[in-house]
Design a protein around this motif. Structure first.
Motif, PDB file in Angstrom:
ATOM      1  N   VAL A  58      -6.827  -3.464   4.144  1.00  0.00           N
ATOM      2  CA  VAL A  58      -7.945  -4.361   3.825  1.00  0.00           C
ATOM      3  C   VAL A  58      -8.560  -3.994   2.477  1.00  0.00           C
ATOM      4  O   VAL A  58      -8.800  -4.858   1.634  1.00  0.00           O
ATOM      5  N   SER A  59      -8.800  -2.708   2.249  1.00  0.00           N
ATOM      6  CA  SER A  59      -9.400  -2.312   0.968  1.00  0.00           C
ATOM      7  C   SER A  59      -8.459  -2.608  -0.193  1.00  0.00           C
ATOM      8  O   SER A  59      -8.914  -2.941  -1.293  1.00  0.00           O
ATOM      9  N   GLY A  60      -7.171  -2.532   0.034  1.00  0.00           N
ATOM     10  CA  GLY A  60      -6.200  -2.915  -0.995  1.00  0.00           C
ATOM     11  C   GLY A  60      -6.296  -4.396  -1.329  1.00  0.00           C
ATOM     12  O   GLY A  60      -6.191  -4.793  -2.492  1.00  0.00           O
ATOM     13  N   CYS A  61      -6.524  -5.216  -0.315  1.00  0.00           N
ATOM     14  CA  CYS A  61      -6.700  -6.653  -0.536  1.00  0.00           C
ATOM     15  C   CYS A  61      -7.980  -6.933  -1.325  1.00  0.00           C
ATOM     16  O   CYS A  61      -8.002  -7.813  -2.190  1.00  0.00           O
ATOM     17  N   VAL A  62      -9.027  -6.188  -1.034  1.00  0.00           N
ATOM     18  CA  VAL A  62     -10.289  -6.354  -1.766  1.00  0.00           C
ATOM     19  C   VAL A  62     -10.060  -6.049  -3.243  1.00  0.00           C
ATOM     20  O   VAL A  62     -10.503  -6.798  -4.123  1.00  0.00           O
ATOM     21  N   GLU A  63      -9.370  -4.967  -3.524  1.00  0.00           N
ATOM     22  CA  GLU A  63      -9.097  -4.593  -4.918  1.00  0.00           C
ATOM     23  C   GLU A  63      -8.193  -5.616  -5.593  1.00  0.00           C
ATOM     24  O   GLU A  63      -8.406  -5.971  -6.755  1.00  0.00           O
ATOM     25  N   ALA A  64      -7.168  -6.098  -4.888  1.00  0.00           N
ATOM     26  CA  ALA A  64      -6.275  -7.104  -5.460  1.00  0.00           C
ATOM     27  C   ALA A  64      -7.025  -8.396  -5.762  1.00  0.00           C
ATOM     28  O   ALA A  64      -6.809  -9.022  -6.808  1.00  0.00           O
ATOM     29  N   ALA A  65      -7.932  -8.783  -4.876  1.00  0.00           N
ATOM     30  CA  ALA A  65      -8.703 -10.017  -5.076  1.00  0.00           C
ATOM     31  C   ALA A  65      -9.548  -9.938  -6.339  1.00  0.00           C
ATOM     32  O   ALA A  65      -9.727 -10.938  -7.038  1.00  0.00           O
ATOM     33  N   LYS A  66     -10.052  -8.749  -6.653  1.00  0.00           N
ATOM     34  CA  LYS A  66     -10.856  -8.577  -7.866  1.00  0.00           C
ATOM     35  C   LYS A  66     -10.034  -8.821  -9.127  1.00  0.00           C
ATOM     36  O   LYS A  66     -10.567  -9.234 -10.154  1.00  0.00           O
ATOM     37  N   LEU A  67      -8.731  -8.563  -9.049  1.00  0.00           N
ATOM     38  CA  LEU A  67      -7.856  -8.721 -10.210  1.00  0.00           C
ATOM     39  C   LEU A  67      -7.289 -10.131 -10.354  1.00  0.00           C
ATOM     40  O   LEU A  67      -6.767 -10.479 -11.410  1.00  0.00           O
ATOM     41  N   MET A  68      -7.389 -10.920  -9.313  1.00  0.00           N
ATOM     42  CA  MET A  68      -6.781 -12.250  -9.310  1.00  0.00           C
ATOM     43  C   MET A  68      -7.730 -13.297  -9.911  1.00  0.00           C
ATOM     44  O   MET A  68      -8.942 -13.165  -9.825  1.00  0.00           O
TER      45      MET A  68
END
Length: 90
Positions: A58-68
């Motif tokens: 989940v935290s990886g998805c949060v970080e990825a969303a910030k980059l998208m």
């Protein structure tokens, strides 16, 4: 939250897959949210992408969303069975 929910279940087996990663406490997560089996961490209106994850992912998805550049909704799904047992909301 998952530990509390597991201890309150009388007839449902539970598994804890523990991590030694230093994971953040995510804003929007709570014991009440976990008890529903799944919850939206960030409710992006009309998302282009929806990430559904559990645990440390989940935290990886949060970080990825910030980059998208797209609008991203993130759903934490610790227990699909509990989620499926929730009543439909209109």
């Amino acid at each position: 939250g998952s530990y509390k929910v597991a201890m309150e279940q009388d007839f449902t087996p539970s598994v804890f897959a523990l991590s030694r990663q230093n994971l953040p406490q995510l804003e929007g997560s709570s014991i009440e949210a976990v008890a529903k089996g799944g919850y939206v961490l960030n409710d992006e209106k009309e998302p282009d992408v929806i990430f559904v994850a559990t645990g440390s992912e989940v935290s990886g998805c949060v970080e990825a969303a910030k980059l998208m550049k797209q609008k991203v909704r993130i759903v934490s799904m610790p227990c699909a069975k509990l989620f499926d047992e929730q009543p439909l909301e209109c």
